[in-house]
Design a protein around this motif. Structure first.
Motif, PDB file in Angstrom:
ATOM      1  N   MET A 111       0.354  -0.578  -0.304  1.00 48.35           N
ATOM      2  CA  MET A 111      -0.050  -0.049   0.287  1.00 48.35           C
ATOM      3  C   MET A 111       0.961   1.076  -0.192  1.00 48.35           C
ATOM      4  N   GLU A 112       1.967   1.133   1.067  1.00 49.68           N
ATOM      5  CA  GLU A 112       3.026   2.793   1.100  1.00 49.68           C
ATOM      6  C   GLU A 112       3.807   3.070  -0.623  1.00 49.68           C
ATOM      7  N   LYS A 113       3.884   1.659  -1.798  1.00 52.57           N
ATOM      8  CA  LYS A 113       4.619   1.904  -2.657  1.00 52.57           C
ATOM      9  C   LYS A 113       3.316   2.116  -3.749  1.00 52.57           C
ATOM     10  N   LYS A 114       1.662   1.612  -3.329  1.00 47.85           N
ATOM     11  CA  LYS A 114       0.608   2.378  -4.454  1.00 47.85           C
ATOM     12  C   LYS A 114       0.822   1.498  -4.998  1.00 47.85           C
ATOM     13  N   LEU A 115       1.006  -0.214  -5.125  1.00 50.44           N
ATOM     14  CA  LEU A 115       0.573  -0.942  -5.660  1.00 50.44           C
ATOM     15  C   LEU A 115      -0.329  -1.717  -6.076  1.00 50.44           C
TER      16      LEU A 115
END
Length: 142
Positions: A92-96
């Motif tokens: 989620m932090e990498k927006k993947l």
């Protein structure tokens, strides 16, 4: 068109026969028939595992007995809760998306889904790929 003869088709029937019985089978059959004519009592025995690749029944009963006596609950290890939460958080932090992450590590999207739902059997190679792709430490102490 003097050089070409009349066009004909071959309509003769083709007969396909089963393989003829072997000489040994014929001999056995002759012996049995002769014994019947002589009035001898014929006893036939059906072989239950004839022609199969199965082992004798004694080894099967040993295996089933061992399984019945087994009291330990055997199951595969599943992905721990901490690991699946860490994978989801880092993704989620990498927006993947799961599909994008799977493509980054050259695995099927289903693999990522199984890891995040906790259904997967942990594979250290896949966890290593996830750590490199997400840039986060997923194994060991934090």
């Amino acid at each position: 068109m003097a050089g070409i003869g009349p066009l004909t088709q071959d309509w003769e029937p083709v007969v396909i026969r089963k393989k003829a019985p072997t000489a040994a089978a014929k001999k056995d059959e002759k012996v049995v028939n002769a014994a019947r004519r002589a009035g001898a009592e014929i006893e036939s025995v059906k072989k239950s595992n004839a022609g199969t690749n199965r082992a004798a029944s004694s080894s099967t009963s040993l295996n089933t007995r061992k399984l019945d006596e087994e009291t330990e609950n055997l199951a595969h290890d599943r992905v721990p809760t901490e690991l699946k939460k860490a994978i989801m958080h880092a993704r989620m932090e990498k927006k993947l998306t799961q599909a994008q992450l799977a493509q980054l590590i050259n695995e099927k999207p289903q693999i990522i889904q199984e890891y995040e739902s906790g259904k997967a059997i942990p594979n250290q190679q896949i966890i290593g790929k996830l750590e490199r792709a997400l840039g986060a430490k997923l194994r060991g102490k934090k």
